[in-house]
Each structure stands twice: as C-alpha cells, then as structure tokens.
Scaffold this motif. Structure first.
Motif, PDB file in Angstrom:
ATOM      1  N   GLN A  73       0.794  -1.207   0.151  1.00 13.13           N
ATOM      2  CA  GLN A  73      -0.121  -0.010   0.233  1.00 13.13           C
ATOM      3  C   GLN A  73       1.029   1.126  -0.002  1.00 13.13           C
ATOM      4  OE1 GLN A  73      -2.997   0.038   3.031  1.00 13.13           O
ATOM      5  NE2 GLN A  73      -4.662  -0.533   1.345  1.00 13.13           N
ATOM      6  N   SER A  74       0.533   2.091  -0.856  1.00 13.69           N
ATOM      7  CA  SER A  74       1.271   3.253  -0.968  1.00 13.69           C
ATOM      8  C   SER A  74       0.868   4.414   0.120  1.00 13.69           C
ATOM      9  CB  SER A  74       1.044   3.898  -2.145  1.00 13.69           C
ATOM     10  OG  SER A  74      -0.205   4.539  -2.398  1.00 13.69           O
ATOM     11  N   GLU A 107      -3.107   3.732  -2.175  1.00 19.24           N
ATOM     12  CA  GLU A 107      -3.260   2.717  -3.235  1.00 19.24           C
ATOM     13  C   GLU A 107      -2.649   1.278  -3.088  1.00 19.24           C
ATOM     14  OE1 GLU A 107      -1.581   2.453  -8.036  1.00 19.24           O
ATOM     15  OE2 GLU A 107      -0.654   3.564  -6.563  1.00 19.24           O
TER      16      GLU A 107
END
Length: 224
Positions: free
Chosen positions: A138-139, A143
């Motif tokens: 997960q960014s 995202e």
C-alpha cells in the motif's frame, strides 16, 4: 535469471489447463503478449485454500514494509536457494505463492559477437507455469498494488549452454503442491529444481525482442 517471457495461449485453454475456478480477468481483458517485461502486469494464479483464482499481478515484488514501490524493479527474480530466508521474500514463501503462466521465455547467450537472444519452451508446445511469490503493498496515498517475482534456480543441461540460471518451471503435479497454502516447507524446497532438459528446446530468435516496444508473433520464430 528470467527477465522476459511470452504468453500467447488461448484464454479458454488457460482456464482448462490450469483448472481455474474463479477469474478476475475477463476473456476480453486478456490478450497474447510475446515480450512481457518487468513492471508490466502478468497473468498469475493464486489459491485461497479452496480454488484456483486467475488475475493480474505487477512483475517486480514490493514487500509490504517497502517505503517506495520502485524497489520492485530490483525484485523481478528471487533465488530459490535463499527465498525462504530472505526478508524480502520469506513471508511470501510461507503464505503467498503463485503460478505465473507462460508459453516461452527468453535468455541472452554471450558470444564473441555479442549477446544473442534465445527462446526456451516445451517441446510439446504446451503452456507451463513458473513458481512465483506475490505480495500486497500500500502506497502512502492508500493505493493497493499486488506484485510478484519469479523464482530462479541453477540451469539444466539445455539452458546451461546459454546462462547459468533459469526460472523454476513446475510440473503439473508440482503446480498443485506449490499452490497448496498448507504445504510442508520441505516439499516446497524439493520443487525448486531445474526442469527436465529432455522436455525443453531452445533456439535463436530475432534481436527485435531486445526492446519491449516490439511485441508480435515474429518474436518467437526461429532464426539463424
């Protein structure tokens, strides 16, 4: 290593050959690719404990703890001999194994005249599966990115004339064992061996494959 491969088998045949029971990829979303490169989406199979699921993963594994997904460019392959212990891969080795579907792969042979692109495939012409690992990252912006890597091992006799490493290619029985989420680690280690040379063939192909911009059936044709 494995840095380029091809998948061109018919979609319906993929579903049948790999016993797919659920797919996130519609027939219209699948298209053959003769020059699949790192950072691209690749067709892969995971098993949730009850069924084989088909979907796309980004090629280049990004561990959950990574601060930047660019680390994936360095993790397109994982050495079979050390994947179970390496911090970047050991969680996936235990819990997130996958199959990455292919019809052929490319390797470059060093000669006095330069590097020559070679194609490796099964003599039968049937598709096969690389042993892969996958992870979810997960960014900071939230995202979610699902990524993967291809395991490599020592080259077999036929590949040894080209390179000292090759991707781990699984037998059909090996595919089932690799996907089993409860499989014994010792059994998994036994799967990570060079594929049977007698079932493979290699030949020179066009140097157009050197660039991922080229992607057509001419890339898998024998030259020379």
């Amino acid at each position: 290593m494995c840095g380029r491969y091809a998948l061109y088998t018919d979609y319906a045949m993929i579903l049948e050959r790999f016993h797919i029971e659920e797919s996130a990829v519609g027939e219209g979303e699948y298209s053959p690719s003769y020059n699949i490169a790192p950072s691209q989406k690749v067709l892969a199979i995971v098993n949730d404990g009850t069924k084989n699921r088909l979907g796309y993963l980004k090629w280049g594994l990004v561990p959950p703890w990574a601060k930047d997904q660019k680390i994936g460019y360095k993790m397109i392959n994982a050495r079979a001999e050390t994947a179970a212990e390496k911090p970047s891969f050991r969680h996936a080795f235990k819990k997130k194994r996958c199959l990455i579907i292919a019809d052929a792969f490319y390797e470059w042979q060093r000669t006095d005249e330069g590097k020559i692109p070679m194609l490796a495939k099964l003599k039968s012409g049937k598709p096969f599966a690389f042993a892969g690992l996958w992870e979810t990252w997960q960014s900071p912006e939230g995202e979610t990115v699902n990524t993967c890597t291809i395991l490599t091992t020592q080259a077999n006799r036929v590949m040894g004339t080209i390179h000292d490493r090759m991707p781990v290619m699984l037998s059909e029985e090996g595919e089932k064992l690799w996907l089993d989420p409860e499989q014994d680690p010792q059994v998994l280690e036994e799967l990570l061996k060079p594929f049977d040379s007698e079932e493979m063939e290699t030949f020179e192909v066009s140097d157009a494959v050197n660039s991922p911009k080229h992607n057509g059936p001419e890339l898998i044709r024998k030259v020379g």
